[in-house]
Design an enzyme around this catalytic site. Structure first.
Site, mmCIF file in Angstrom:
data_model
loop_
_atom_site.group_PDB
_atom_site.id
_atom_site.type_symbol
_atom_site.label_atom_id
_atom_site.label_comp_id
_atom_site.label_asym_id
_atom_site.label_seq_id
_atom_site.Cartn_x
_atom_site.Cartn_y
_atom_site.Cartn_z
ATOM 1 N N ASP A 150 -54.441 5.354 8.628
ATOM 2 C CA ASP A 150 -55.536 6.439 9.249
ATOM 3 C C ASP A 150 -56.772 6.007 7.804
ATOM 4 O O ASP A 150 -57.463 6.275 7.947
ATOM 5 C CB ASP A 150 -55.056 7.593 8.590
ATOM 6 C CG ASP A 150 -54.582 8.142 7.070
ATOM 7 O OD1 ASP A 150 -53.921 7.199 6.722
ATOM 8 O OD2 ASP A 150 -53.835 8.735 7.095
ATOM 9 N N ASP A 159 -50.129 6.426 12.686
ATOM 10 C CA ASP A 159 -50.315 7.682 11.853
ATOM 11 C C ASP A 159 -51.496 8.783 12.243
ATOM 12 O O ASP A 159 -51.558 8.727 12.398
ATOM 13 C CB ASP A 159 -51.751 7.122 10.704
ATOM 14 C CG ASP A 159 -51.235 6.428 9.368
ATOM 15 O OD1 ASP A 159 -49.856 6.715 8.799
ATOM 16 O OD2 ASP A 159 -52.114 5.986 8.663
ATOM 17 N N LYS A 207 -45.768 7.204 12.097
ATOM 18 C CA LYS A 207 -46.508 7.483 10.055
ATOM 19 C C LYS A 207 -46.818 8.839 9.635
ATOM 20 O O LYS A 207 -47.502 9.061 10.041
ATOM 21 C CB LYS A 207 -46.583 5.692 9.968
ATOM 22 C CG LYS A 207 -46.644 6.200 7.812
ATOM 23 C CD LYS A 207 -46.601 4.871 7.711
ATOM 24 C CE LYS A 207 -47.899 4.557 7.577
ATOM 25 N NZ LYS A 207 -48.934 5.534 6.713
ATOM 26 N N GLU A 211 -46.741 10.654 5.503
ATOM 27 C CA GLU A 211 -46.591 10.544 4.121
ATOM 28 C C GLU A 211 -46.557 11.867 3.408
ATOM 29 O O GLU A 211 -46.020 12.701 3.414
ATOM 30 C CB GLU A 211 -47.678 10.717 3.630
ATOM 31 C CG GLU A 211 -48.573 9.394 4.754
ATOM 32 C CD GLU A 211 -50.256 9.310 3.440
ATOM 33 O OE1 GLU A 211 -50.437 10.212 2.605
ATOM 34 O OE2 GLU A 211 -50.751 8.507 3.509
ATOM 35 N N GLU A 239 -45.127 2.658 -1.343
ATOM 36 C CA GLU A 239 -46.987 2.002 -1.493
ATOM 37 C C GLU A 239 -47.120 1.977 -2.718
ATOM 38 O O GLU A 239 -46.556 2.856 -3.561
ATOM 39 C CB GLU A 239 -48.041 2.907 -0.859
ATOM 40 C CG GLU A 239 -49.385 1.892 -0.955
ATOM 41 C CD GLU A 239 -50.643 3.096 -0.434
ATOM 42 O OE1 GLU A 239 -49.920 3.272 1.062
ATOM 43 O OE2 GLU A 239 -51.302 2.704 -0.964
HETATM 44 O O1 KIV Z 1 -53.483 3.327 6.593
HETATM 45 C C1 KIV Z 1 -52.503 3.029 6.066
HETATM 46 O O2 KIV Z 1 -53.615 1.138 6.532
HETATM 47 C C2 KIV Z 1 -51.851 2.403 5.278
HETATM 48 C C3 KIV Z 1 -51.477 1.348 5.231
HETATM 49 C C4 KIV Z 1 -51.883 0.897 3.285
HETATM 50 C C5 KIV Z 1 -49.848 1.212 5.076
HETATM 51 O O3 KIV Z 1 -50.909 3.404 5.633
#
Ligand code: KIV
Length: 271
Positions: free
Chosen positions: A51, A90, A120, A122, A189
């Site tokens: 994202d 994401d 993915k 968070e 991260e």
């Molecule tokens: O959105 C993204 O690019 C990420 C990375 C920084 C791991 O979540």
């Protein structure tokens, strides 16, 4: 006789085996077909449709504004360019936090419409039920702990996370939880390298670090950062492999000069 080489696609199982075999996992972001094709050809194991598209593609200050429809569009473009890498997409802010049903709906859309191979999300304990629901539906989930950019307004800063004991302990227990819930990997991260090492050694699923030191099982960077398209972003953890900002602005100004002077197109470049 033509010889067909079958490309061995990377799966979540491949990543798990790589951790077991102590082979480092490589991940880069991509958001479009052409970049995905190059990143895949370069040999990365996984492509993250992050994202961070909100930042580097759309110019927003945070990742919060990007929508699920927009992330699905980016994922479709990337998937069309990839032959080998595992494509992880994401789920954007607001599409999985409120309740597990909504989380599953978002993940299903990402898989069905986007063509992602995994999603993915968070967070740890706070989104336990959402992760459980998505994993139970047969969708591979990658966790993301430490500096989670979707929570930036709660953190108030992009500084290193989990330097204090309480946050470090929570990160360790969230890592364990994500493993128990069946996540196939977890992004760590911007946390201290020693903590990332401890976390990586304490779980069987791969950790993929960004600003989390060399002891993670793999590394991820944002493509635009690693090829030097972003001049204004220079965190300590970033290694730039190219200076594309300078290269591209130089090429553009040479093109402008050539057109203005009527040097381009010449006879060989005309019909
Ligand atoms: O959105 C993204 O690019 C990420 C990375 C920084 C791991 O979540």
């Amino acid at each position: 006789m033509s010889v067909h080489y079958e490309i061995k696609k990377i799966t979540t199982e491949t990543l798990r085996n790589m951790k077991f075999d102590k082979e480092k996992i490589t991940m880069l972001t991509a958001y479009d077909f052409t970049t995905a094709k190059m990143v895949d050809a370069g040999g990365v194991d996984s492509i993250l449709v992050g994202d961070s598209a909100a930042n580097v593609m759309a110019g927003f200050e945070t990742t919060l504004p990007i929508t699920l429809d927009q992330m699905i569009y980016h994922t479709q473009c990337v998937v069309r360019g990839v032959e080998r890498a595992l494509v992880v997409a994401d789920l954007p802010f607001g599409t999985y936090q409120s309740n597990p049903e909504k989380a599953l709906e978002s993940a299903v859309r990402m898989m069905k419409e986007g063509g992602a191979h995994a999603v993915k999300i968070e967070g740890g304990k706070e989104i336990e039920e959402s992760i459980r629901k998505i994993v139970n539906a047969g969708i591979p989930v990658c966790g993301h702990l430490g500096l989670t950019p979707q929570s930036i307004y709660q953190f108030g800063t992009y500084k290193v996370r989990a330097k204090e004991d309480a946050e470090a302990e929570k990160l360790m227990s969230d890592c364990k939880l994500l493993e128990e819930l069946g996540c196939f990997a977890v992004v760590l991260e911007k946390i201290p390298a020693a903590l990332a090492k401890k976390a990586s050694e304490s779980i069987s699923i791969p950790t993929i670090g960004i600003g989390a030191g060399q002891h993670c099982d793999g590394q991820v960077l944002v493509y635009h950062d690693m090829v030097g398209m972003n001049q204004g972003f220079s965190p300590k953890f970033l290694r730039r492999y190219l200076d594309l900002y300078t290269e591209i602005t130089g090429a553009v100004s040479r093109y402008v000069k050539d057109v203005k002077s009527a040097d381009f197109p010449n006879d060989q470049e005309s019909y």
